[in-house]
Design an enzyme around this catalytic site. Structure first.
Site, PDB file in Angstrom:
ATOM      1  N   ARG A  82       0.869  -1.175   0.000  1.00 47.15           N
ATOM      2  CA  ARG A  82       0.000   0.000   0.000  1.00 47.15           C
ATOM      3  C   ARG A  82       0.902   1.220   0.000  1.00 47.15           C
ATOM      4  O   ARG A  82       1.782   1.333   0.838  1.00 47.15           O
ATOM      5  CB  ARG A  82      -0.846  -0.053   1.258  1.00 47.15           C
ATOM      6  CG  ARG A  82      -1.804   1.069   1.405  1.00 47.15           C
ATOM      7  CD  ARG A  82      -3.143   0.661   0.834  1.00 47.15           C
ATOM      8  NE  ARG A  82      -4.078   1.761   0.888  1.00 47.15           N
ATOM      9  CZ  ARG A  82      -5.103   1.879   0.079  1.00 47.15           C
ATOM     10  NH1 ARG A  82      -5.342   0.971  -0.847  1.00 47.15           N
ATOM     11  NH2 ARG A  82      -5.915   2.883   0.189  1.00 47.15           N
ATOM     12  N   ASP A 260     -14.547   3.521   4.995  1.00 45.05           N
ATOM     13  CA  ASP A 260     -15.000   3.203   3.629  1.00 45.05           C
ATOM     14  C   ASP A 260     -15.714   1.857   3.662  1.00 45.05           C
ATOM     15  O   ASP A 260     -15.363   0.914   2.954  1.00 45.05           O
ATOM     16  CB  ASP A 260     -13.822   3.202   2.660  1.00 45.05           C
ATOM     17  CG  ASP A 260     -14.273   3.340   1.204  1.00 45.05           C
ATOM     18  OD1 ASP A 260     -15.485   3.283   0.933  1.00 45.05           O
ATOM     19  OD2 ASP A 260     -13.400   3.492   0.328  1.00 45.05           O
ATOM     20  N   ASP A 278      -8.861  -1.227   3.014  1.00 44.11           N
ATOM     21  CA  ASP A 278      -9.069   0.171   2.664  1.00 44.11           C
ATOM     22  C   ASP A 278      -9.386   1.045   3.880  1.00 44.11           C
ATOM     23  O   ASP A 278     -10.535   1.402   4.131  1.00 44.11           O
ATOM     24  CB  ASP A 278     -10.198   0.278   1.627  1.00 44.11           C
ATOM     25  CG  ASP A 278      -9.943   1.434   0.688  1.00 44.11           C
ATOM     26  OD1 ASP A 278      -9.187   2.339   1.064  1.00 44.11           O
ATOM     27  OD2 ASP A 278     -10.491   1.425  -0.423  1.00 44.11           O
TER      28      ASP A 278
HETATM   29  N1  LIG Z   1      -4.130  -7.585   1.636  1.00 43.97           N
HETATM   30  C1  LIG Z   1      -4.691  -7.849   0.460  1.00 43.97           C
HETATM   31  N2  LIG Z   1      -4.747  -9.123   0.006  1.00 43.97           N
HETATM   32  C2  LIG Z   1      -5.283  -9.414  -1.191  1.00 43.97           C
HETATM   33  N3  LIG Z   1      -5.792  -8.498  -2.023  1.00 43.97           N
HETATM   34  C3  LIG Z   1      -5.768  -7.195  -1.630  1.00 43.97           C
HETATM   35  C4  LIG Z   1      -5.213  -6.811  -0.390  1.00 43.97           C
HETATM   36  N4  LIG Z   1      -5.306  -5.459  -0.293  1.00 43.97           N
HETATM   37  C5  LIG Z   1      -5.891  -5.039  -1.422  1.00 43.97           C
HETATM   38  N5  LIG Z   1      -6.167  -6.071  -2.236  1.00 43.97           N
HETATM   39  C6  LIG Z   1      -6.791  -6.002  -3.580  1.00 43.97           C
HETATM   40  O1  LIG Z   1      -6.661  -4.688  -4.090  1.00 43.97           O
HETATM   41  C7  LIG Z   1      -7.943  -4.085  -4.280  1.00 43.97           C
HETATM   42  C8  LIG Z   1      -7.906  -2.618  -3.873  1.00 43.97           C
HETATM   43  O2  LIG Z   1      -7.605  -2.534  -2.496  1.00 43.97           O
HETATM   44  P1  LIG Z   1      -8.094  -1.314  -1.606  1.00 43.97           P
HETATM   45  O3  LIG Z   1      -9.573  -1.214  -1.642  1.00 43.97           O
HETATM   46  O4  LIG Z   1      -7.450  -1.397  -0.279  1.00 43.97           O
HETATM   47  O5  LIG Z   1      -7.392  -0.135  -2.419  1.00 43.97           O
HETATM   48  P2  LIG Z   1      -7.857   1.234  -2.993  1.00 43.97           P
HETATM   49  O6  LIG Z   1      -6.629   1.835  -3.499  1.00 43.97           O
HETATM   50  O7  LIG Z   1      -8.583   1.985  -1.976  1.00 43.97           O
HETATM   51  O8  LIG Z   1      -8.797   0.887  -4.141  1.00 43.97           O
HETATM   52  P3  LIG Z   1     -10.207   1.560  -4.394  1.00 43.97           P
HETATM   53  O9  LIG Z   1      -9.935   3.026  -4.478  1.00 43.97           O
HETATM   54  O10 LIG Z   1     -10.670   0.938  -5.628  1.00 43.97           O
HETATM   55  O11 LIG Z   1     -11.075   1.192  -3.227  1.00 43.97           O
HETATM   56  C9  LIG Z   1      -8.883  -4.924  -3.452  1.00 43.97           C
HETATM   57  O12 LIG Z   1     -10.183  -4.906  -3.971  1.00 43.97           O
HETATM   58  C10 LIG Z   1      -8.269  -6.306  -3.522  1.00 43.97           C
HETATM   59  O13 LIG Z   1      -8.660  -6.946  -4.700  1.00 43.97           O
HETATM   60 MG   LIG Z   2     -10.943   0.131  -1.964  1.00 44.66          MG
END
Ligand SMILES: Nc1ncnc2c1ncn2[C@@H]1O[C@H](COP(=O)(O)OP(=O)(O)OP(=O)(O)O)[C@@H](O)[C@H]1O
Ligand SMILES: [Mg+2]
Length: 390
Positions: A82, A260, A278
């Site tokens: 992240r 969220d 998230d």
């Molecule tokens: N720890 C994890 N293990 C497996 N997959 C993950 C993990 N963290 C995130 N992902 C994958 O990455 C995607 C996006 O993660 P997350 O929602 O945390 O990020 P985001 O940058 O906020 O994306 P968005 O803005 O679309 O919500 C998740 O839907 C999942 O498919």
């Molecule tokens: Mg997300």
């Protein structure tokens, strides 16, 4: 957030620029840094690739495979990295505390039974990649898609039986309940209430609201909008929310807010949450913050489906069902969620202003005359405001 996800509903063929970062060059720098974090002789190698296509693939979520030597054996381990957004990519938030996300996830893992990916190494300085990042365990599971919205059909959640969908819904509400049951949240998560010691209002919700208002003003001032950055819908919402402060904002009702809270941010196996993801909007406030958001987020997708004359999933996340499942899990009866749904609409609006400004920055769209035209949730947001006479 859903960020650009629903864009696809109106621009199905759109390509979306997410990041100006070069994944190849990043990997070797990360490997060199990891060598300083792992035991001597681990000799880590790193490969990085983009996140999942179906849910955002925002530049902030990167898949990583790290190979290292342990007890003389070389093994590969899957992680997710992240990363804080780069200022050059027109970030959604005016400030970004990745270290706080790391702490919030770690504390949830330690203090509750709610499944979160174990957070690992944190690089808080930005010295390695130009922005802070952390590793977390990669969890096996599937997410109801944002692109296209799961209400559009042709995906595992839509194709499931009503009972399976209800199981997922109730277990998701129970996970939110588990977050809210962490004791002494106001002390434990005080770091999420940044303005606590400043004069930004008497309660966590007031400070949350003032922070949101400041974020909106910042977004509206962005040069991309050329002085036309105010949103009529957001201005209506701010004025109404301010004048109709909810009765649920009382001292005994302060919990960790995931921020969220939507099924598109949960990994599931067998319709049960295996990872709550998230955390970038985590905060403190009444229980109703997450519950209003949960209901609102589904309604946005439901209304979008109906716009395309699809039936959607009208039996999912009905407010009364969410309230009942929450009461079942906690013994607490929460109040009406209208204020919180409108507040969700306000926050979604600011997110769409920022993602709109980002798309304009990358030459993908021209900004409309009227900011509200950027809001994929505008029909629902407007209906909610009309409904309360705002
Ligand atoms: N720890 C994890 N293990 C497996 N997959 C993950 C993990 N963290 C995130 N992902 C994958 O990455 C995607 C996006 O993660 P997350 O929602 O945390 O990020 P985001 O940058 O906020 O994306 P968005 O803005 O679309 O919500 C998740 O839907 C999942 O498919
Ligand atoms: Mg997300």
């Amino acid at each position: 957030m859903t960020t650009e996800s629903t864009d696809t509903a109106s621009v199905p063929q759109g390509t979306m620029q997410r990041s100006s970062r070069d994944a190849g060059a990043m990997a070797s720098r990360v490997a060199a840094w990891l060598a300083t974090q792992l035991p001597e002789g681990a000799d880590p190698e790193v490969s990085l690739s983009g996140g999942s296509d179906a849910n955002g693939m925002s530049s902030e979520t990167i898949l990583a495979e790290v190979t290292w030597t342990e007890d003389g054996v070389r093994g590969a381990h899957p992680f997710v990295v992240r990363m804080a957004p780069s200022a050059d990519d027109v970030p959604v938030f005016s400030s970004y505390r990745l270290d706080q996300q790391h702490d919030a996830i770690r504390l949830v893992g330690e203090l509750s039974d709610v499944p979160v990916p174990t957070p690992r190494w944190l690089e808080p300085t930005g010295d390695v990649l130009g922005a802070p990042f952390f590793f977390m365990d990669r969890i096996d599971g599937i997410v109801p898609p944002d692109v296209l919205p799961y209400t559009f059909g042709d995906n595992w959640f839509h194709d499931a039986t009503p009972e399976e969908r209800r199981r997922l819904q109730d277990l998701t509400v129970a996970a939110i309940a588990g977050l809210h049951q962490i004791a002494d949240a106001e002390e434990v998560f005080a770091f999420l209430d940044e303005h606590r010691d400043r004069d930004r209002g008497p309660t966590p919700l007031r400070r949350h609201f003032e922070k949101t208002r400041a974020w909106y003003e910042w977004a509206a001032r962005d040069a991309a909008f050329q002085g036309r950055g105010r949103s009529a819908l957001i201005d209506r919402a701010v004025a109404w929310l301010d004048r109709h402060w909810p009765e649920s904002d009382v001292p005994g009702n302060v919990v960790l807010s995931w921020g969220d809270a939507r099924i598109g941010n949960v990994l599931y196996r067998d319709f049960a949450p295996v990872a709550v993801l998230d955390w970038e909007m985590a905060g403190l406030g009444p229980r109703e913050l997450d519950l209003g958001w949960l209901v609102f987020a589904h309604r946005v997708f439901q209304v979008l489906a109906e716009t395309f004359e699809l039936p959607g999933l009208p039996d999912v996340m009905r407010e009364e069902d969410v309230r009942a499942a929450y009461a079942e899990a906690t013994g607490v009866e929460v109040g009406d969620l209208t204020w919180y749904q409108i507040y969700s609409g306000l926050i979604w609006g600011v997110v769409f202003m920022r993602t709109g400004a980002r798309q304009a920055h990358f030459g993908e769209i021209e900004l409309p005359e009227d900011v509200d035209a950027l809001f994929h949730h505008a029909p629902l947001f407007r209906a909610l405001l009309d409904g309360v006479g705002a």
